[in-house]
Design an enzyme around this catalytic site. Structure first.
Site, PDB file in Angstrom:
ATOM      1  N   ARG A 257      83.298  57.625  77.579  1.00  0.00           N
ATOM      2  CA  ARG A 257      83.377  59.055  77.941  1.00  0.00           C
ATOM      3  C   ARG A 257      84.671  59.668  77.401  1.00  0.00           C
ATOM      4  NH1 ARG A 257      78.973  61.870  79.975  1.00  0.00           N
ATOM      5  NH2 ARG A 257      80.439  63.208  81.054  1.00  0.00           N
TER       6      ARG A 257
ATOM      7  N   ASN B 246      76.485  68.802  70.664  1.00  0.00           N
ATOM      8  CA  ASN B 246      77.787  68.142  70.844  1.00  0.00           C
ATOM      9  C   ASN B 246      77.766  66.654  70.483  1.00  0.00           C
ATOM     10  OD1 ASN B 246      76.321  67.280  72.978  1.00  0.00           O
ATOM     11  ND2 ASN B 246      77.698  68.027  74.562  1.00  0.00           N
TER      12      ASN B 246
ATOM     13  N   TYR C 185      66.964  63.572  81.279  1.00  0.00           N
ATOM     14  CA  TYR C 185      67.660  64.791  81.716  1.00  0.00           C
ATOM     15  C   TYR C 185      67.108  65.357  83.032  1.00  0.00           C
ATOM     16  CZ  TYR C 185      70.288  64.800  77.343  1.00  0.00           C
ATOM     17  OH  TYR C 185      71.147  64.460  76.309  1.00  0.00           O
TER      18      TYR C 185
END
Ligand code: IDP
Ligand code: MG
Length: 158
Positions: free
Chosen positions: A85, A112, A49
């Site tokens: 995606r 999520n 990240y």
């Protein structure tokens, strides 16, 4: 063929949704090249990240992702990155379309359920964070003969 990194996030594992997530990718016609139950260490989280380090949600994101095991998957297919995606849906569960993983299973902006690489560069970097080269398997998936047009898409003799 393209490979992408998919993570079933801690909320997916704790909610018993890992199998259903994997099924979404399998039933689409994608191939599993690697699979691992593991804990995301703070070191992996920092690299994964990196691009979000300055964002206000970063500390919470790292806390969430390191809080409980994840399942890492290497998923393969023609155009696998973009296809995965689409199967995942929009980032925020509340916006994600029904029929997508995030649209069908969640409502949260942060919890999520799933991560998927967003570009070939990200996929290469991220796959290397979770898998050693020998953990990504090369094998013939029989069903590809019926998932792709062998002549048009696999480039085989008719
Ligand atoms: P993506 O997972 O759809 O690629 P990114 O923008 O790359 O979305 O964000 C990475 C992850 O950070 C998201 O999946 C989500 O878990 C978390 N996240 C992104 N934006 C927010 C936010 O505004 N609040 C809380 N968490 C966020
Ligand atoms: Mg992203």
């Amino acid at each position: 063929m393209e490979r992408t990194l998919i993570l079933a996030k801690p909320d997916a594992l704790q909610r018993g949704l890992v199998g259903r997530l994997l099924t979404r990718f399998e039933q689409k016609g994608l191939k599993l090249a690697g699979l691992k139950l593991m804990v995301m260490t703070p070191e992996i989280a920092a690299q994964h990240y990196e691009a979000h380090e300055e964002r206000p949600f970063y500390p919470g994101l790292v806390r969430f992702m390191t809080s409980s095991p994840i399942v890492a998957m290497a998923i393969e297919g023609i155009g696998a990155i973009a296809i995965c995606r689409k199967l995942m849906g929009a980032t925020f569960g509340c916006n994600a379309e029904p029929g997508t993983i995030r649209g069908d299973f969640g409502v949260s902006n942060s919890f999520n359920l799933v991560h998927g690489s967003d570009s070939p560069e990200a996929a290469e970097k991220e796959l290397a964070l979770y898998f050693k080269a020998e953990e990504l398997l090369e094998y013939d998936l029989n069903s590809f003969q019926w998932i792709y047009d062998p002549v048009e898409e696999l480039g085989q003799e008719g």
